[in-house]
Design a protein around this motif. Sequence first.
Motif, PDB file in Angstrom:
ATOM      1  N   ASP A   1     -12.321 -41.309  24.228  1.00 32.01           N
ATOM      2  CA  ASP A   1     -12.099 -39.881  24.015  1.00 32.01           C
ATOM      3  C   ASP A   1     -13.148 -39.259  23.087  1.00 32.01           C
ATOM      4  O   ASP A   1     -13.208 -38.039  22.951  1.00 32.01           O
ATOM      5  CB  ASP A   1     -10.720 -39.645  23.392  1.00 32.01           C
ATOM      6  CG  ASP A   1      -9.593 -40.132  24.280  1.00 32.01           C
ATOM      7  OD1 ASP A   1      -9.614 -39.815  25.478  1.00 32.01           O
ATOM      8  OD2 ASP A   1      -8.695 -40.831  23.769  1.00 32.01           O
ATOM      9  N   ILE A   2     -13.954 -40.090  22.453  1.00 34.06           N
ATOM     10  CA  ILE A   2     -14.927 -39.634  21.463  1.00 34.06           C
ATOM     11  C   ILE A   2     -16.251 -39.271  22.142  1.00 34.06           C
ATOM     12  O   ILE A   2     -16.791 -40.053  22.924  1.00 34.06           O
ATOM     13  CB  ILE A   2     -15.183 -40.728  20.395  1.00 34.06           C
ATOM     14  CG1 ILE A   2     -13.885 -41.032  19.639  1.00 34.06           C
ATOM     15  CG2 ILE A   2     -16.292 -40.359  19.440  1.00 34.06           C
ATOM     16  CD1 ILE A   2     -13.395 -39.918  18.769  1.00 34.06           C
ATOM     17  N   ALA A   3     -16.761 -38.085  21.817  1.00 34.70           N
ATOM     18  CA  ALA A   3     -18.059 -37.658  22.346  1.00 34.70           C
ATOM     19  C   ALA A   3     -19.201 -38.089  21.440  1.00 34.70           C
ATOM     20  O   ALA A   3     -20.313 -38.312  21.904  1.00 34.70           O
ATOM     21  CB  ALA A   3     -18.089 -36.140  22.517  1.00 34.70           C
ATOM     22  N   ALA A   4     -18.928 -38.188  20.128  1.00 31.01           N
ATOM     23  CA  ALA A   4     -19.988 -38.530  19.183  1.00 31.01           C
ATOM     24  C   ALA A   4     -19.392 -38.906  17.834  1.00 31.01           C
ATOM     25  O   ALA A   4     -18.240 -38.583  17.537  1.00 31.01           O
ATOM     26  CB  ALA A   4     -20.942 -37.350  18.993  1.00 31.01           C
ATOM     27  N   VAL A   5     -20.212 -39.560  17.046  1.00 29.12           N
ATOM     28  CA  VAL A   5     -19.959 -39.780  15.622  1.00 29.12           C
ATOM     29  C   VAL A   5     -20.873 -38.815  14.889  1.00 29.12           C
ATOM     30  O   VAL A   5     -22.009 -38.585  15.319  1.00 29.12           O
ATOM     31  CB  VAL A   5     -20.262 -41.245  15.219  1.00 29.12           C
ATOM     32  CG1 VAL A   5     -20.349 -41.405  13.709  1.00 29.12           C
ATOM     33  CG2 VAL A   5     -19.216 -42.183  15.801  1.00 29.12           C
ATOM     34  N   ALA A   6     -20.396 -38.235  13.798  1.00 28.81           N
ATOM     35  CA  ALA A   6     -21.209 -37.289  13.027  1.00 28.81           C
ATOM     36  C   ALA A   6     -21.126 -37.617  11.544  1.00 28.81           C
ATOM     37  O   ALA A   6     -20.099 -38.098  11.058  1.00 28.81           O
ATOM     38  CB  ALA A   6     -20.723 -35.862  13.274  1.00 28.81           C
ATOM     39  N   SER A   7     -22.233 -37.338  10.836  1.00 34.76           N
ATOM     40  CA  SER A   7     -22.273 -37.598   9.400  1.00 34.76           C
ATOM     41  C   SER A   7     -23.328 -36.709   8.748  1.00 34.76           C
ATOM     42  O   SER A   7     -23.937 -35.859   9.403  1.00 34.76           O
ATOM     43  CB  SER A   7     -22.564 -39.083   9.127  1.00 34.76           C
ATOM     44  OG  SER A   7     -22.326 -39.393   7.761  1.00 34.76           O
ATOM     45  N   ILE A   8     -23.557 -36.957   7.487  1.00 36.21           N
ATOM     46  CA  ILE A   8     -24.534 -36.206   6.704  1.00 36.21           C
ATOM     47  C   ILE A   8     -25.924 -36.820   6.877  1.00 36.21           C
ATOM     48  O   ILE A   8     -26.059 -38.044   7.028  1.00 36.21           O
ATOM     49  CB  ILE A   8     -24.111 -36.163   5.220  1.00 36.21           C
ATOM     50  CG1 ILE A   8     -24.937 -35.149   4.433  1.00 36.21           C
ATOM     51  CG2 ILE A   8     -24.124 -37.549   4.592  1.00 36.21           C
ATOM     52  CD1 ILE A   8     -24.362 -34.822   3.060  1.00 36.21           C
ATOM     53  N   ALA A   9     -26.948 -35.987   6.849  1.00 35.01           N
ATOM     54  CA  ALA A   9     -28.328 -36.449   7.069  1.00 35.01           C
ATOM     55  C   ALA A   9     -28.753 -37.525   6.071  1.00 35.01           C
ATOM     56  O   ALA A   9     -29.571 -38.378   6.402  1.00 35.01           O
ATOM     57  CB  ALA A   9     -29.293 -35.269   7.021  1.00 35.01           C
ATOM     58  N   ALA A  10     -28.178 -37.509   4.886  1.00 39.13           N
ATOM     59  CA  ALA A  10     -28.517 -38.529   3.894  1.00 39.13           C
ATOM     60  C   ALA A  10     -28.125 -39.932   4.352  1.00 39.13           C
ATOM     61  O   ALA A  10     -28.582 -40.920   3.783  1.00 39.13           O
ATOM     62  CB  ALA A  10     -27.838 -38.216   2.558  1.00 39.13           C
ATOM     63  N   ARG A  11     -27.294 -40.019   5.388  1.00 37.95           N
ATOM     64  CA  ARG A  11     -26.884 -41.325   5.912  1.00 37.95           C
ATOM     65  C   ARG A  11     -27.604 -41.686   7.211  1.00 37.95           C
ATOM     66  O   ARG A  11     -27.260 -42.673   7.861  1.00 37.95           O
ATOM     67  CB  ARG A  11     -25.369 -41.372   6.113  1.00 37.95           C
ATOM     68  CG  ARG A  11     -24.593 -41.312   4.791  1.00 37.95           C
ATOM     69  CD  ARG A  11     -24.942 -42.491   3.889  1.00 37.95           C
ATOM     70  NE  ARG A  11     -24.304 -42.396   2.598  1.00 37.95           N
ATOM     71  CZ  ARG A  11     -24.904 -41.930   1.494  1.00 37.95           C
ATOM     72  NH1 ARG A  11     -26.155 -41.500   1.536  1.00 37.95           N
ATOM     73  NH2 ARG A  11     -24.262 -41.906   0.354  1.00 37.95           N
ATOM     74  N   THR A  12     -28.614 -40.930   7.563  1.00 36.22           N
ATOM     75  CA  THR A  12     -29.433 -41.297   8.721  1.00 36.22           C
ATOM     76  C   THR A  12     -29.992 -42.694   8.465  1.00 36.22           C
ATOM     77  O   THR A  12     -30.549 -42.953   7.417  1.00 36.22           O
ATOM     78  CB  THR A  12     -30.584 -40.290   8.913  1.00 36.22           C
ATOM     79  OG1 THR A  12     -30.029 -38.998   9.100  1.00 36.22           O
ATOM     80  CG2 THR A  12     -31.442 -40.655  10.116  1.00 36.22           C
ATOM     81  N   GLY A  13     -29.804 -43.573   9.391  1.00 33.58           N
ATOM     82  CA  GLY A  13     -30.290 -44.937   9.229  1.00 33.58           C
ATOM     83  C   GLY A  13     -29.328 -45.851   8.495  1.00 33.58           C
ATOM     84  O   GLY A  13     -29.600 -47.045   8.343  1.00 33.58           O
ATOM     85  N   GLU A  14     -28.202 -45.338   8.039  1.00 37.72           N
ATOM     86  CA  GLU A  14     -27.208 -46.165   7.329  1.00 37.72           C
ATOM     87  C   GLU A  14     -26.576 -47.142   8.324  1.00 37.72           C
ATOM     88  O   GLU A  14     -25.953 -46.719   9.300  1.00 37.72           O
ATOM     89  CB  GLU A  14     -26.137 -45.286   6.686  1.00 37.72           C
ATOM     90  CG  GLU A  14     -25.142 -46.039   5.847  1.00 37.72           C
ATOM     91  CD  GLU A  14     -25.734 -46.620   4.579  1.00 37.72           C
ATOM     92  OE1 GLU A  14     -25.333 -47.742   4.214  1.00 37.72           O
ATOM     93  OE2 GLU A  14     -26.606 -45.969   3.953  1.00 37.72           O
ATOM     94  N   PRO A  15     -26.724 -48.456   8.091  1.00 35.64           N
ATOM     95  CA  PRO A  15     -26.221 -49.442   9.051  1.00 35.64           C
ATOM     96  C   PRO A  15     -24.744 -49.276   9.410  1.00 35.64           C
ATOM     97  O   PRO A  15     -24.374 -49.436  10.573  1.00 35.64           O
ATOM     98  CB  PRO A  15     -26.480 -50.780   8.358  1.00 35.64           C
ATOM     99  CG  PRO A  15     -27.667 -50.510   7.485  1.00 35.64           C
ATOM    100  CD  PRO A  15     -27.463 -49.098   6.985  1.00 35.64           C
ATOM    101  N   ALA A  16     -23.897 -48.944   8.455  1.00 30.55           N
ATOM    102  CA  ALA A  16     -22.465 -48.832   8.739  1.00 30.55           C
ATOM    103  C   ALA A  16     -22.167 -47.692   9.713  1.00 30.55           C
ATOM    104  O   ALA A  16     -21.336 -47.843  10.611  1.00 30.55           O
ATOM    105  CB  ALA A  16     -21.682 -48.640   7.441  1.00 30.55           C
TER     106      ALA A  16
ATOM    107  N   GLY B   1     -24.861 -48.535   1.592  1.00 32.14           N
ATOM    108  CA  GLY B   1     -24.628 -49.975   1.629  1.00 32.14           C
ATOM    109  C   GLY B   1     -23.196 -50.370   1.928  1.00 32.14           C
ATOM    110  O   GLY B   1     -22.840 -51.538   1.775  1.00 32.14           O
ATOM    111  N   ALA B   2     -22.369 -49.420   2.372  1.00 31.67           N
ATOM    112  CA  ALA B   2     -20.983 -49.760   2.737  1.00 31.67           C
ATOM    113  C   ALA B   2     -20.989 -50.807   3.844  1.00 31.67           C
ATOM    114  O   ALA B   2     -21.892 -50.856   4.676  1.00 31.67           O
ATOM    115  CB  ALA B   2     -20.238 -48.511   3.189  1.00 31.67           C
ATOM    116  N   SER B   3     -19.980 -51.620   3.839  1.00 35.03           N
ATOM    117  CA  SER B   3     -19.861 -52.672   4.841  1.00 35.03           C
ATOM    118  C   SER B   3     -19.659 -52.070   6.234  1.00 35.03           C
ATOM    119  O   SER B   3     -18.749 -51.260   6.439  1.00 35.03           O
ATOM    120  CB  SER B   3     -18.659 -53.557   4.502  1.00 35.03           C
ATOM    121  OG  SER B   3     -18.214 -54.269   5.628  1.00 35.03           O
ATOM    122  N   PRO B   4     -20.495 -52.464   7.199  1.00 33.72           N
ATOM    123  CA  PRO B   4     -20.263 -51.997   8.569  1.00 33.72           C
ATOM    124  C   PRO B   4     -18.865 -52.345   9.075  1.00 33.72           C
ATOM    125  O   PRO B   4     -18.252 -51.549   9.785  1.00 33.72           O
ATOM    126  CB  PRO B   4     -21.350 -52.703   9.377  1.00 33.72           C
ATOM    127  CG  PRO B   4     -22.472 -52.869   8.392  1.00 33.72           C
ATOM    128  CD  PRO B   4     -21.766 -53.209   7.096  1.00 33.72           C
TER     129      PRO B   4
END
Length: 139
Positions: free
Chosen positions: A44-59, A21-24
């Motif tokens: 310069d960025i190829a991708a954003v990466a995160s943890i699977a638990a944040r799949t679908g996280e709006p921010a 629920g962090a602010s986008p």
Amino acid sequence: MNKVEFDDRRSFVLGLGCERGASPAEVLALARSALQQAGITADDIAAVASIAARTGEPAILNAAQSLAVPVIFFEPDVLERETPRLANPSDIVFKLVGCHGVAESAALAAAGVTAALILPKMKSPHATAAIAKTVLQND
């Protein structure tokens, strides 16, 4: 998505972590601040990466969309394998999500085994960001 497409122009990965629920707006501001601190741009960025638990996280999704790059998510066990390469491993993060870091680990995991952190974890009140650079064959 499991594979990031790198080229001479896009050889960096932005790792992001955030509370649910962090602010986008907060996460995007942190992402832009990380890029500025690293001396690179969204181009310069190829991708954003995160943890699977944040799949679908709006921010997280908003940050990737705003930077016009794909987003890749990793399971905690994959991120945990990156622990020896982390600048800021955290036992607290491990207890919460099962890996010693999210932003740094995700950036490194997506950028590959020869990647290095060019910007260690930086924080905002509810999010973290880090940047890794992949090593291309002509680097």
